[in-house]
Design a protein around this motif. Sequence first.
Motif, short mmCIF file in Angstrom:
data_model
loop_
_atom_site.label_atom_id
_atom_site.label_comp_id
_atom_site.label_asym_id
_atom_site.label_seq_id
_atom_site.Cartn_x
_atom_site.Cartn_y
_atom_site.Cartn_z
N GLU A 1 0.83 -1.20 0.00
CA GLU A 1 0.00 0.00 0.00
C GLU A 1 0.87 1.26 0.00
O GLU A 1 0.58 2.23 -0.71
CB GLU A 1 -0.92 -0.01 1.22
N ALA B 1 2.29 1.73 -3.43
CA ALA B 1 1.30 2.27 -4.36
C ALA B 1 1.20 3.79 -4.23
O ALA B 1 1.16 4.51 -5.24
CB ALA B 1 -0.06 1.62 -4.10
N ASN C 1 -9.25 2.31 -5.35
CA ASN C 1 -8.07 3.13 -5.67
C ASN C 1 -7.53 2.82 -7.07
O ASN C 1 -7.06 3.73 -7.78
CB ASN C 1 -6.98 2.91 -4.62
N ILE C 2 -7.60 1.56 -7.47
CA ILE C 2 -7.19 1.21 -8.85
C ILE C 2 -8.10 1.92 -9.84
O ILE C 2 -7.63 2.49 -10.84
CB ILE C 2 -7.26 -0.32 -9.06
N ASN D 1 -8.96 -1.07 -1.97
CA ASN D 1 -7.81 -1.20 -2.89
C ASN D 1 -8.28 -1.14 -4.34
O ASN D 1 -7.69 -0.45 -5.17
CB ASN D 1 -7.08 -2.52 -2.65
N LEU E 1 -1.24 -2.08 -5.92
CA LEU E 1 -2.59 -2.20 -5.35
C LEU E 1 -3.18 -3.58 -5.61
O LEU E 1 -3.91 -4.12 -4.77
CB LEU E 1 -3.50 -1.11 -5.93
N CYS F 1 -1.93 -5.65 -3.00
CA CYS F 1 -2.68 -5.38 -1.76
C CYS F 1 -3.97 -6.20 -1.72
O CYS F 1 -4.34 -6.76 -0.68
CB CYS F 1 -3.03 -3.90 -1.67
#
Length: 341
Positions: A38, A41, A79-80, A76, A57, A60
């Motif tokens: 994390e 990333a 966030n991608i 996660n 990620l 993660c």
Amino acid sequence: MDNALIQAGQNFKKGQEALKTGLFKWTKDYATASMYFEEAAKLYKQGRDMDNAIKSLNMCVETNEKMHDNWACARNVENIINILLEKNSEQVIPELLKQFDRAIYFFRLADSAINYVQVGTKVGRFLESCKRLDEAKEMYRRILELIEDDGIQHIKKDIQNSFVAVLVEQQRHVEAAKIFEREVAINKENAYKSPVCSYALTSITLFLIGGAPEMAEEAITTFLKDIPPFFKSKEFEICERMLDAYTQGRQEDFNETIKNPIFNGIYPLNILKYLRKTAVKTVLLVVEQKKTEINMGEFRPEKIPREVEEDEPQARAEDREKDTQPIIDDNLQKKLDDMFL
């Protein structure tokens, strides 16, 4: 090389090390690995190395899934998706849709439906900005179905408005109208506490934009029967005025009616754009229609047009006049003719 990228690489390697086992390390340390991935990333993103940020990620997600932390997996993946959206390129759409499927999966496992709705709204708007309206429409439709399955209808308003907005832009106004018609049916038992009259107005408006006054007339009849407060509402008055002006070809009256402030409450806003462009036309509407089923599922309507209804008193008077005329036997009439001719 940027210092952030150097640190990112170091953290990524530490994450990989935490997943290794050896002579004195028999188990993988998923928690420590997740922490390093994390951090990697974040640093990759800071250094604008988006591909490696996504790779970190994904690691993660793998480690958090091993720990059965569905919420962490969902965040996660979110966030991608945010990184893919930040790339702002149509080329990311296939990967974006794939990641959104993962987001739905993990957010539902984490019992956090509102989050997949929020993420789906962002993805849908990106698809709209890329003029990929079919994909956006199907995404909104899918989310609405999931919302219904999950029993969380109270959070569907924004996504439904986005869905309708796409349908309106695709000129699928009747399909959009039926969505609000359904909302009226769903909320009719709670008519005094929900905006059913506003839903009814929106539905009628969309039917008229879509050139379907017959469906608008039928919907008004249903609303009057199912929604007690609709008859005395301002929305009903406006619906009637709109429909009359539309079907009688009175463009100026129609344009004046749609200036009413009540339309400021209609969403999505692009409905108003198309409403102002609506051209009226003279239509012979069916006020009451009894349908008799015939072969192959076809129907024969028994029509009672508005014009006939308006002339009905005069027609009845003519019938009464005919009824008062004396009835003379044919033989007697022949004899009278012979006498006087």
